[in-house]
Scaffold this motif. Structure first.
Motif, short mmCIF file in Angstrom:
data_model
loop_
_atom_site.label_atom_id
_atom_site.label_comp_id
_atom_site.label_asym_id
_atom_site.label_seq_id
_atom_site.Cartn_x
_atom_site.Cartn_y
_atom_site.Cartn_z
N SER A 1 -21.59 -45.45 -24.35
CA SER A 1 -22.84 -45.24 -23.62
C SER A 1 -23.46 -43.89 -23.98
O SER A 1 -24.67 -43.80 -24.22
CB SER A 1 -22.58 -45.32 -22.12
OG SER A 1 -23.76 -45.11 -21.40
N LYS A 2 -22.65 -42.85 -24.04
CA LYS A 2 -23.16 -41.51 -24.38
C LYS A 2 -23.65 -41.44 -25.83
O LYS A 2 -24.65 -40.79 -26.12
CB LYS A 2 -22.08 -40.46 -24.16
CG LYS A 2 -21.82 -40.18 -22.71
CD LYS A 2 -20.71 -39.17 -22.54
CE LYS A 2 -20.36 -39.02 -21.08
NZ LYS A 2 -19.16 -38.21 -20.87
N GLU B 1 -17.74 -45.54 -21.62
CA GLU B 1 -18.54 -44.34 -21.32
C GLU B 1 -18.87 -43.58 -22.60
O GLU B 1 -19.98 -43.07 -22.75
CB GLU B 1 -17.82 -43.46 -20.31
CG GLU B 1 -17.83 -44.07 -18.93
CD GLU B 1 -17.00 -43.30 -17.92
OE1 GLU B 1 -16.20 -42.41 -18.31
OE2 GLU B 1 -17.14 -43.61 -16.72
N LYS B 2 -17.94 -43.53 -23.54
CA LYS B 2 -18.19 -42.86 -24.82
C LYS B 2 -19.29 -43.60 -25.59
O LYS B 2 -20.20 -42.97 -26.13
CB LYS B 2 -16.91 -42.80 -25.64
CG LYS B 2 -17.09 -42.11 -26.97
CD LYS B 2 -15.79 -42.05 -27.76
CE LYS B 2 -16.06 -41.34 -29.08
NZ LYS B 2 -14.98 -41.49 -30.02
N SER C 1 -26.23 -48.87 -18.97
CA SER C 1 -25.33 -48.70 -17.84
C SER C 1 -23.94 -49.22 -18.16
O SER C 1 -23.79 -50.18 -18.92
CB SER C 1 -25.87 -49.46 -16.63
OG SER C 1 -25.04 -49.31 -15.52
N GLN D 1 -18.16 -50.30 -13.27
CA GLN D 1 -16.72 -50.40 -13.23
C GLN D 1 -16.23 -50.61 -11.81
O GLN D 1 -16.94 -50.32 -10.86
CB GLN D 1 -16.08 -49.15 -13.82
CG GLN D 1 -16.55 -47.86 -13.14
CD GLN D 1 -16.04 -46.65 -13.88
OE1 GLN D 1 -14.85 -46.48 -13.98
NE2 GLN D 1 -16.94 -45.82 -14.36
#
Length: 88
Positions: free
Chosen positions: A36-37, A33-34, A45, A48
């Motif tokens: 991705s940001k 997620e990090k 995308s 999970q």
């Protein structure tokens, strides 16, 4: 599994499979997620699945039988390039 040279043409989707009570699974999800940001649109995308341990191990065994996962992989998490939960 595709070799690294195939990553540039594949969709930038990453899948993380693991069981809900596994701290390594949560670490992998947080890292993805990090990324991705921070990727500014380069990663479209991150999928999970936080299953029960039994469900994860059954899924992993099925993936090994299908040849989608290395036969020696037996732990959580399992991380993949592409969406392994909704293959195209």
């Amino acid at each position: 599994m595709a070799d690294e040279s195939d990553f540039s043409v594949a969709p930038k989707v990453y899948s993380i499979a693991g069981y809900q009570n596994c701290s390594y699974y949560h670490d992998a999800v947080a890292a993805a997620e990090k990324i991705s940001k921070e990727s500014v649109g380069d990663v479209t995308s991150v999928t999970q699945a936080g299953w029960s341990r039994r469900t994860f191990l059954n899924w992993l065994e099925e993936q090994r039988r299908l040849g989608n996962v290395n036969p020696s992989h037996r732990s959580s998490p399992a991380c993949f390039h592409g969406n392994v939960f909704e293959p195209q």
